[in-house]
Design a protein around this motif. Sequence first.
Motif, PDB file in Angstrom:
ATOM      1  N   THR A 157      -5.505  -2.371  17.611  1.00 32.90           N
ATOM      2  CA  THR A 157      -4.706  -3.191  16.743  1.00 32.90           C
ATOM      3  C   THR A 157      -2.908  -3.826  16.285  1.00 32.90           C
ATOM      4  N   THR A 158      -1.938  -3.849  16.047  1.00 29.95           N
ATOM      5  CA  THR A 158      -0.481  -3.478  15.768  1.00 29.95           C
ATOM      6  C   THR A 158      -0.111  -4.324  15.240  1.00 29.95           C
ATOM      7  N   VAL A 159       0.714  -3.421  14.166  1.00 28.29           N
ATOM      8  CA  VAL A 159       1.074  -4.671  13.254  1.00 28.29           C
ATOM      9  C   VAL A 159       1.880  -4.530  12.531  1.00 28.29           C
ATOM     10  N   ARG A 160       3.416  -5.677  13.105  1.00 34.77           N
ATOM     11  CA  ARG A 160       5.039  -5.053  13.305  1.00 34.77           C
ATOM     12  C   ARG A 160       5.319  -5.982  12.449  1.00 34.77           C
ATOM     13  N   GLY A 161       6.405  -5.160  11.707  1.00 33.22           N
ATOM     14  CA  GLY A 161       7.518  -6.081  10.469  1.00 33.22           C
ATOM     15  C   GLY A 161       8.642  -5.447  10.071  1.00 33.22           C
ATOM     16  N   THR A 162       8.856  -6.293   8.870  1.00 31.74           N
ATOM     17  CA  THR A 162      10.797  -5.298   8.713  1.00 31.74           C
ATOM     18  C   THR A 162      10.553  -4.939   7.940  1.00 31.74           C
ATOM     19  N   ILE A 163      11.316  -3.407   8.039  1.00 33.10           N
ATOM     20  CA  ILE A 163      11.239  -3.305   6.104  1.00 33.10           C
ATOM     21  C   ILE A 163      12.243  -3.503   5.698  1.00 33.10           C
ATOM     22  N   ARG A 164      12.874  -3.021   4.770  1.00 27.73           N
ATOM     23  CA  ARG A 164      14.337  -3.282   3.867  1.00 27.73           C
ATOM     24  C   ARG A 164      14.392  -1.790   3.024  1.00 27.73           C
ATOM     25  N   SER A 165      15.799  -1.454   2.350  1.00 30.33           N
ATOM     26  CA  SER A 165      16.198  -0.784   2.168  1.00 30.33           C
ATOM     27  C   SER A 165      16.058  -0.982   0.422  1.00 30.33           C
ATOM     28  N   THR A 166      15.755  -0.025  -0.638  1.00 26.68           N
ATOM     29  CA  THR A 166      15.328  -0.375  -2.386  1.00 26.68           C
ATOM     30  C   THR A 166      16.250   0.237  -3.020  1.00 26.68           C
ATOM     31  N   ASN A 167      17.709   0.067  -1.983  1.00 27.72           N
ATOM     32  CA  ASN A 167      18.936   1.394  -2.049  1.00 27.72           C
ATOM     33  C   ASN A 167      19.156   0.126  -2.992  1.00 27.72           C
ATOM     34  N   THR A 168      19.764   0.289  -4.329  1.00 25.88           N
ATOM     35  CA  THR A 168      21.265  -0.571  -5.196  1.00 25.88           C
ATOM     36  C   THR A 168      21.700   0.435  -6.164  1.00 25.88           C
ATOM     37  N   ILE A 169      23.245  -0.137  -6.267  1.00 28.40           N
ATOM     38  CA  ILE A 169      24.918   0.202  -6.821  1.00 28.40           C
ATOM     39  C   ILE A 169      25.298  -0.312  -8.190  1.00 28.40           C
TER      40      ILE A 169
ATOM     41  N   ALA B 241      -2.939   0.177   6.955  1.00 29.88           N
ATOM     42  CA  ALA B 241      -3.409   1.017   6.535  1.00 29.88           C
ATOM     43  C   ALA B 241      -1.902   2.132   6.716  1.00 29.88           C
ATOM     44  N   ALA B 242      -2.042   1.865   8.646  1.00 30.36           N
ATOM     45  CA  ALA B 242      -1.294   3.064   8.451  1.00 30.36           C
ATOM     46  C   ALA B 242       0.364   2.311   8.764  1.00 30.36           C
ATOM     47  N   TYR B 243       0.858   1.144   8.752  1.00 28.57           N
ATOM     48  CA  TYR B 243       1.839   0.873   8.616  1.00 28.57           C
ATOM     49  C   TYR B 243       2.062   0.827   7.131  1.00 28.57           C
ATOM     50  N   LEU B 244       1.054   0.820   5.888  1.00 28.39           N
ATOM     51  CA  LEU B 244       1.977   1.093   4.711  1.00 28.39           C
ATOM     52  C   LEU B 244       2.159   2.249   4.234  1.00 28.39           C
ATOM     53  N   GLN B 245       1.364   3.319   4.934  1.00 26.08           N
ATOM     54  CA  GLN B 245       1.879   4.538   4.906  1.00 26.08           C
ATOM     55  C   GLN B 245       2.881   5.446   5.604  1.00 26.08           C
ATOM     56  N   THR B 246       3.478   4.742   6.374  1.00 28.69           N
ATOM     57  CA  THR B 246       4.229   5.450   7.123  1.00 28.69           C
ATOM     58  C   THR B 246       5.395   4.929   6.783  1.00 28.69           C
ATOM     59  N   ILE B 247       5.898   3.626   5.663  1.00 21.81           N
ATOM     60  CA  ILE B 247       6.907   3.406   5.368  1.00 21.81           C
ATOM     61  C   ILE B 247       7.979   4.397   4.897  1.00 21.81           C
ATOM     62  N   PRO B 248       9.474   4.324   4.983  1.00 20.52           N
ATOM     63  CA  PRO B 248       9.125   5.835   4.168  1.00 20.52           C
ATOM     64  C   PRO B 248       9.874   4.966   2.928  1.00 20.52           C
ATOM     65  N   ASP B 249      10.206   6.125   1.982  1.00 17.78           N
ATOM     66  CA  ASP B 249      10.320   6.127   0.344  1.00 17.78           C
ATOM     67  C   ASP B 249      12.107   5.664   0.645  1.00 17.78           C
ATOM     68  N   GLY B 250      12.058   4.697  -0.156  1.00 19.14           N
ATOM     69  CA  GLY B 250      13.178   4.002  -0.049  1.00 19.14           C
ATOM     70  C   GLY B 250      13.424   2.977   0.642  1.00 19.14           C
TER      71      GLY B 250
END
Length: 100
Positions: free
Chosen positions: A2-14, A81-90
Amino acid sequence: MTTVRGTIRSTNTIPADGHGDDQSTARARAVDGLELTGYDVVQTNTLSSTAAGNITVRAVARSTEIQPHEASGPNYGAARAAYLQTIPDGWISLGITVNA
């Protein structure tokens, strides 16, 4: 598999602060103080206000940077679980789809 695909967004704010004699001027100055290339204004808050009209507003802009993200596993639970664990910090996930 099974492959889980998605989109991630930076949480950086100014943030940027603006000062003025009225709310509209202070807000406009705060927003003008932001470098909005790659960012969208998401919040404006009044930090202080006096009876004499000295108002301070803080504007906050959030990054619009997004990127695809995916992970695989032997079943949905492992792939998710692998998808969520591999989301980079930020970064945060905006949503996922499953390809079994």
